[in-house]
Scaffold this motif. Sequence first.
Motif, PDB file in Angstrom:
ATOM      1  N   SER A 141      16.876  25.180  13.420  1.00  0.00           N
ATOM      2  CA  SER A 141      16.782  26.115  14.829  1.00  0.00           C
ATOM      3  C   SER A 141      17.240  25.270  16.029  1.00  0.00           C
ATOM      4  O   SER A 141      17.525  25.726  17.345  1.00  0.00           O
ATOM      5  CB  SER A 141      15.587  26.942  15.236  1.00  0.00           C
ATOM      6  OG  SER A 141      14.556  25.983  15.426  1.00  0.00           O
ATOM      7  N   ALA A 142      17.102  23.966  15.969  1.00  0.00           N
ATOM      8  CA  ALA A 142      17.295  23.020  17.072  1.00  0.00           C
ATOM      9  C   ALA A 142      18.893  22.998  17.612  1.00  0.00           C
ATOM     10  O   ALA A 142      19.140  22.663  18.608  1.00  0.00           O
ATOM     11  CB  ALA A 142      16.894  21.641  16.716  1.00  0.00           C
ATOM     12  N   GLY A 143      19.691  23.221  16.383  1.00  0.00           N
ATOM     13  CA  GLY A 143      21.074  23.213  16.767  1.00  0.00           C
ATOM     14  C   GLY A 143      21.833  24.387  16.620  1.00  0.00           C
ATOM     15  O   GLY A 143      21.276  25.230  16.051  1.00  0.00           O
ATOM     16  N   PRO A 144      23.081  24.643  17.151  1.00  0.00           N
ATOM     17  CA  PRO A 144      23.797  25.595  16.816  1.00  0.00           C
ATOM     18  C   PRO A 144      24.298  25.627  15.394  1.00  0.00           C
ATOM     19  O   PRO A 144      23.987  24.718  14.655  1.00  0.00           O
ATOM     20  CB  PRO A 144      25.075  25.326  17.736  1.00  0.00           C
ATOM     21  CG  PRO A 144      25.195  24.034  17.861  1.00  0.00           C
ATOM     22  CD  PRO A 144      23.782  23.608  17.861  1.00  0.00           C
ATOM     23  N   GLY A 174       8.624  19.725  18.143  1.00  0.00           N
ATOM     24  CA  GLY A 174       9.861  19.173  18.821  1.00  0.00           C
ATOM     25  C   GLY A 174      11.323  19.348  18.076  1.00  0.00           C
ATOM     26  O   GLY A 174      11.487  18.388  17.367  1.00  0.00           O
ATOM     27  N   PRO A 175      11.910  20.509  17.722  1.00  0.00           N
ATOM     28  CA  PRO A 175      12.896  20.489  16.802  1.00  0.00           C
ATOM     29  C   PRO A 175      14.112  19.964  17.691  1.00  0.00           C
ATOM     30  O   PRO A 175      14.467  19.924  18.662  1.00  0.00           O
ATOM     31  CB  PRO A 175      13.198  22.095  16.562  1.00  0.00           C
ATOM     32  CG  PRO A 175      12.144  22.805  17.058  1.00  0.00           C
ATOM     33  CD  PRO A 175      11.248  21.940  17.844  1.00  0.00           C
ATOM     34  N   ILE A 176      14.761  19.042  16.602  1.00  0.00           N
ATOM     35  CA  ILE A 176      15.884  18.320  17.095  1.00  0.00           C
ATOM     36  C   ILE A 176      17.073  18.067  16.041  1.00  0.00           C
ATOM     37  O   ILE A 176      16.637  17.877  14.987  1.00  0.00           O
ATOM     38  CB  ILE A 176      15.410  16.990  17.810  1.00  0.00           C
ATOM     39  CG1 ILE A 176      16.630  16.256  18.266  1.00  0.00           C
ATOM     40  CG2 ILE A 176      14.808  16.018  16.583  1.00  0.00           C
ATOM     41  CD1 ILE A 176      16.300  14.884  19.086  1.00  0.00           C
ATOM     42  N   VAL A 223      23.935  11.643  19.852  1.00  0.00           N
ATOM     43  CA  VAL A 223      23.728  12.747  20.525  1.00  0.00           C
ATOM     44  C   VAL A 223      22.818  13.570  19.675  1.00  0.00           C
ATOM     45  O   VAL A 223      22.504  13.417  18.761  1.00  0.00           O
ATOM     46  CB  VAL A 223      25.375  13.651  20.619  1.00  0.00           C
ATOM     47  CG1 VAL A 223      25.135  15.189  21.133  1.00  0.00           C
ATOM     48  CG2 VAL A 223      26.104  12.741  21.379  1.00  0.00           C
ATOM     49  N   SER A 224      21.972  14.545  20.460  1.00  0.00           N
ATOM     50  CA  SER A 224      20.998  15.361  19.874  1.00  0.00           C
ATOM     51  C   SER A 224      21.023  16.781  20.580  1.00  0.00           C
ATOM     52  O   SER A 224      21.402  17.034  21.771  1.00  0.00           O
ATOM     53  CB  SER A 224      19.635  14.800  19.939  1.00  0.00           C
ATOM     54  OG  SER A 224      19.080  14.922  21.263  1.00  0.00           O
ATOM     55  N   TYR A 225      20.808  17.723  19.672  1.00  0.00           N
ATOM     56  CA  TYR A 225      20.758  19.103  20.025  1.00  0.00           C
ATOM     57  C   TYR A 225      19.229  19.543  20.095  1.00  0.00           C
ATOM     58  O   TYR A 225      18.343  19.338  19.261  1.00  0.00           O
ATOM     59  CB  TYR A 225      21.412  19.987  19.176  1.00  0.00           C
ATOM     60  CG  TYR A 225      22.886  19.931  19.515  1.00  0.00           C
ATOM     61  CD1 TYR A 225      23.894  20.695  20.501  1.00  0.00           C
ATOM     62  CD2 TYR A 225      23.622  18.985  18.533  1.00  0.00           C
ATOM     63  CE1 TYR A 225      25.112  20.554  20.422  1.00  0.00           C
ATOM     64  CE2 TYR A 225      24.893  18.821  18.496  1.00  0.00           C
ATOM     65  CZ  TYR A 225      25.796  19.628  19.371  1.00  0.00           C
ATOM     66  OH  TYR A 225      27.020  19.347  19.742  1.00  0.00           O
TER      67      TYR A 225
END
Length: 241
Positions: free
Chosen positions: A57-60, A111-113, A164-166
């Motif tokens: 769920s951290a990223g698209p 912390g989702p990433i 890069v991180s989302y």
Amino acid sequence: MRNRKFVVFAFLSFVVMIGCWTPRRIQAQDKSASSTTMASIDPYLMDRDTEIAMARSAGPNSVSSGAKVLVLGPHGYETAVEGKNGFVCVVGRSWDLPKDNPAFWDPKIHGPICLSAPGARSFLPIYLKKTELAIAGRSNAQIEESIIDGIAKGELPTPEPGSVSYMMSKQGYLNAFVKGPWLPHVMVFVPEIDPKALGSDLGDDVPLGAHEEKIGRYTTIEVPVSNWSDGSPSPLKGGGH
């Protein structure tokens, strides 16, 4: 007024996770944490499927659906899903915080990433090392000292170009102040530079925030985005702060 207080994880300290990996200016406390160790890994463990879903769920979806997913087990992080696009998604825990943060051992923090391939190679190893040290019984002070020493000796990396991180999840819990997810944002990790040179903190009309991570020897650039990873509007898009 636009909220400018974007500082990570980190990543989580991931960290990052979540070194962030979390908004550290909000997390900063006047009261220092004493030097303590993890009592048990058990309070930090999650149901495996729940953790996989939270990490993704951290990223698209275009990023997270093909990402490698790591989950925390009794002996550290392990691969739960093999990836195919170079990204790695993980749920950071509290030991990515600065050593003097009272929440350093708070098991509620998640912390989702999702990290790009360069970030997974050069940013994630620091958080995984912190996890290894925490499970091994090192104190918060010892963990930070080990990371500083490892980077100084070249045993731990600093972020590569393209790191890069989302952090766009609605499922996280970043600190007791927010009591849940913060604002969805994308982070870029660059060599150390004064945040003001990037425009950060010069005015509320600057659409990014930046923070020097002295321990990791890099600067985090945080850019807020208008939607959570599930497509729903963020507080910024809705006019919140």
